[in-house]
Scaffold this motif. Structure first.
Motif, short mmCIF file in Angstrom:
data_model
loop_
_atom_site.label_atom_id
_atom_site.label_comp_id
_atom_site.label_asym_id
_atom_site.label_seq_id
_atom_site.Cartn_x
_atom_site.Cartn_y
_atom_site.Cartn_z
N ARG A 141 48.95 -6.80 59.11
CA ARG A 141 49.34 -4.90 59.50
C ARG A 141 48.81 -3.87 58.91
O ARG A 141 48.99 -3.14 58.60
CB ARG A 141 49.90 -4.80 60.75
N GLY A 142 50.15 -4.44 57.73
CA GLY A 142 49.97 -2.88 56.73
C GLY A 142 48.83 -2.82 56.24
O GLY A 142 48.62 -2.24 56.22
N ARG A 143 47.77 -4.18 55.49
CA ARG A 143 46.84 -4.35 54.72
C ARG A 143 45.99 -3.43 56.17
O ARG A 143 45.13 -2.79 55.72
CB ARG A 143 46.20 -5.21 54.29
N VAL A 144 45.99 -3.85 56.95
CA VAL A 144 44.45 -3.34 58.45
C VAL A 144 45.31 -1.90 58.21
O VAL A 144 44.24 -1.51 58.21
CB VAL A 144 45.14 -4.94 59.25
N MET A 145 46.35 -1.87 58.41
CA MET A 145 46.18 -0.43 59.04
C MET A 145 45.84 0.44 57.35
O MET A 145 45.06 1.76 57.94
CB MET A 145 47.54 -0.28 59.93
N ALA A 146 45.84 0.14 56.52
CA ALA A 146 46.30 1.26 55.63
C ALA A 146 44.35 1.34 55.28
O ALA A 146 43.98 2.62 55.07
CB ALA A 146 46.34 0.37 53.86
N LEU A 147 44.06 -0.03 56.16
CA LEU A 147 41.92 0.62 55.70
C LEU A 147 41.85 1.00 57.16
O LEU A 147 40.94 1.78 56.77
CB LEU A 147 41.43 -1.67 55.89
N TYR A 148 41.86 1.24 57.96
CA TYR A 148 41.99 2.31 59.25
C TYR A 148 42.29 3.35 58.78
O TYR A 148 40.82 4.03 59.55
CB TYR A 148 43.07 1.43 60.05
N MET A 149 43.87 3.20 57.92
CA MET A 149 43.93 5.23 58.23
C MET A 149 42.66 5.35 56.74
O MET A 149 42.26 6.78 57.22
CB MET A 149 45.06 5.08 57.48
N ALA A 150 42.43 4.72 55.95
CA ALA A 150 41.03 5.15 54.66
C ALA A 150 39.70 4.77 55.79
O ALA A 150 39.45 5.87 55.56
CB ALA A 150 40.83 3.96 53.89
N ILE A 151 39.77 4.37 56.72
CA ILE A 151 37.94 4.53 57.51
C ILE A 151 38.66 6.21 58.16
O ILE A 151 37.12 7.05 57.63
CB ILE A 151 37.62 3.94 57.95
N PHE A 152 39.52 6.53 58.55
CA PHE A 152 39.31 7.30 59.73
C PHE A 152 39.53 8.71 58.85
O PHE A 152 38.49 9.60 58.81
CB PHE A 152 40.59 6.78 60.49
N PHE A 153 40.76 8.45 58.01
CA PHE A 153 41.00 10.08 57.37
C PHE A 153 40.00 10.33 55.87
O PHE A 153 39.57 10.75 55.43
CB PHE A 153 42.41 10.21 56.45
N GLY A 154 39.66 8.81 55.50
CA GLY A 154 39.11 9.03 53.97
C GLY A 154 37.74 8.98 54.02
O GLY A 154 37.11 9.31 52.64
N GLY A 155 37.71 9.53 55.31
CA GLY A 155 35.73 10.01 55.46
C GLY A 155 36.09 11.48 55.02
O GLY A 155 35.26 11.66 55.25
N PHE A 191 35.20 5.69 61.62
CA PHE A 191 34.87 6.60 60.40
C PHE A 191 33.53 7.41 60.68
O PHE A 191 34.21 8.87 60.50
CB PHE A 191 34.01 5.46 60.03
N VAL A 192 32.94 7.61 61.70
CA VAL A 192 32.10 8.57 61.89
C VAL A 192 32.90 9.70 62.35
O VAL A 192 32.94 10.45 62.75
CB VAL A 192 30.78 7.99 63.60
N LEU A 193 33.83 9.01 63.91
CA LEU A 193 34.73 10.61 64.45
C LEU A 193 35.17 10.64 62.85
O LEU A 193 35.22 12.06 63.12
CB LEU A 193 35.43 10.03 65.15
N GLY A 194 36.33 10.59 62.33
CA GLY A 194 37.07 11.47 60.91
C GLY A 194 36.32 12.18 60.48
O GLY A 194 36.62 13.20 59.70
N THR A 195 34.48 11.39 59.91
CA THR A 195 33.99 11.84 58.80
C THR A 195 33.11 13.20 59.56
O THR A 195 33.39 14.13 58.41
CB THR A 195 33.02 11.35 58.10
N PHE A 196 32.80 13.20 60.33
CA PHE A 196 32.15 14.60 61.06
C PHE A 196 32.30 14.91 62.09
O PHE A 196 32.18 16.14 62.38
CB PHE A 196 30.22 13.64 61.13
N GLY A 197 33.01 14.41 63.01
CA GLY A 197 33.95 15.11 64.37
C GLY A 197 34.96 15.92 63.87
O GLY A 197 35.53 16.31 64.64
#
Length: 427
Positions: free
Chosen positions: A341-355, A230-236
């Motif tokens: 896996r689909g739900r977890v990866m959706a949350l993962y992508m949301a955390i990474f790109f959603g930031g 999340f931090v990497l995707g949001t600010f980095g």
């Protein structure tokens, strides 16, 4: 076959990967063209407008994540990908037509960015989890890394080609080429042999979105990875904004040199992806060390005095950032139950790109107020501070010790103290 390319021995994955390479080149051409249109044709180099467009592309991932993951786990992933790729190709086509005909306005590109974001919110988790249906588990980490290599090969070629196309015939034509590139993925998906796929069990019943959230809450190892991402995707990872600002405002370069910077960064990213493909298991040590490297590389890019030194620092940013992303992605996929896996990866992508909807407007505002160099410096500081906090937390709560040895060969070791119950995050 070399261990680096082991997954390409599987027919379905090989066909899918070939289609993805062409599409990725077109996607990066489209991104560069879109940013150039917003920055130079629809505004007077407005970093804020560019930040809003970038944010709108990623906002749906943040808002729709629990539901998109549930949809991915409920319906056939290949059918979903055929639909999302068609929608993404259509939005690129509309944008190209608007620019070529001279009818483009800023609000239209805001709307197209939002539509692209909605389609991508479903496309990303479907693509990520579809890999596990094409390859066996022992090659999943390799396939994830090769997907990243394909993405960054497109990133290497696409921006440079976009710069030449924009300078030669115009930005609208670059957007039109991107729309055609989605056809290759659709053709590849239709060419796959269904009998050779291993679909994950489908979810039925109501409440599946909430089940995904509960599952992640009970997994501290996955939460740890998501915090770092999340931090990497949001600010980095706002280089879509920072490279444009540094190229045009700090170094006074044109579209060709702007596109070249994206390709130079992709050299480092592609190298990292190929190195990751050789690792059979993702490790926490690699994740932490790559984030340390990113902190120093981003700081170097922020203070780079010349265009050449900035380009070198960008290559290092690409190497360390991509190592982080491939390691984190493989860790989450391999540690998650196939039905979730689909739900977890959706949350993962949301955390990474959603930031990005949070970070991109902030980064754009920082660029307007404090200057382009601060748009990169803030990312280095945020990742570095988070790493310190995570290291302290691991030492206090997860029984993990981080040590450094300088004798003979310097080495960093991330290990857990011997206990009868080793926490998941320490593995």
């Amino acid at each position: 076959m070399s261990p680096t390319f082991a997954s390409l021995s599987i027919r379905n994955y090989r066909i899918y990967a070939l289609g993805a390479i062409v599409s990725n080149v077109g996607t990066w051409m489209g991104r560069v063209a879109q940013d150039w249109v917003v920055l130079t044709e629809l505004t007077d180099h407005s970093a804020s407008a560019l930040g809003i467009v970038t944010g709108l592309q990623f906002l749906p991932m943040l808002l729709l994540a629990p539901w998109t993951g549930a949809v991915v786990d409920r319906f056939p992933k290949r059918s979903l990908l055929l639909l999302t790729q068609a929608v993404l190709g259509l939005t690129a086509l509309v944008g190209g037509v608007l620019v070529v005909t001279g009818a483009a306005q800023l609000w239209q590109f805001y709307l197209l960015a939002l539509m692209t974001g909605v389609a991508t919110a479903f496309d990303n988790p479907a693509r990520q989890t579809f890999v596990s249906e094409m390859v066996p588990r022992e090659r999943l980490s390799n396939a994830v890394a090769l997907n990243s290599a394909s993405f960054n090969l497109g990133r290497l070629i696409g921006p440079a080609v976009a710069g030449l196309v924009i300078a030669g015939i115009g930005s609208g034509q670059a957007l039109l080429v991107n729309s055609l590139s989605f056809v290759t993925v659709i053709v590849a998906l239709l060419a796959l042999r269904a009998s050779e796929l291993t679909p994950a069990p489908r979810v039925t019943g109501r409440g599946s979105a909430r089940e995904g959230l509960r599952y992640v809450r009970g997994r501290p190892d996955i939460i740890l990875v998501m915090v770092l991402i999340f931090v990497l995707g949001t600010f980095g990872m706002n280089f879509q904004i920072t490279i444009a600002l540094m190229a045009t405002q700090v170094f006074g370069r044109g579209v060709e040199d702007y596109g070249l910077l994206g390709s130079i960064m992709a050299v480092g990213s592609l190298s990292a992806a190929l190195l990751a493909a050789r690792r059979s298991e993702p490790r926490l040590r690699v994740l932490l060390l790559s984030l340390v490297g990113f902190t120093f590389a981003a700081a170097g890019a922020a203070i780079a005095p010349t265009y050449a030194s900035f380009a070198v620092a960008l290559a290092a940013c690409g190497l360390t950032a991509l190592t982080t992303m491939t390691t984190a992605n493989a860790m989450v996929q391999m540690r998650t139950d196939p039905m979730m896996r689909g739900r977890v990866m959706a949350l993962y992508m949301a955390i990474f790109f959603g930031g990005t909807p949070l970070g991109a407007p902030i980064i754009g505002w920082v660029g307007d107020v404090l200057g382009p160099r601060w748009t990169i410096g803030i990312g280095a500081a945020a990742v570095g501070i988070t790493l310190v906090g995570v290291s302290i937390w691991l030492g206090r709560h997860e029984n993990v010790e981080v040590t450094y040895s300088s004798q003979r060969r310097p080495r960093v070791r991330v290990s857990s103290a011997p206990t009868h119950d080793v926490p998941q995050a320490a593995r």
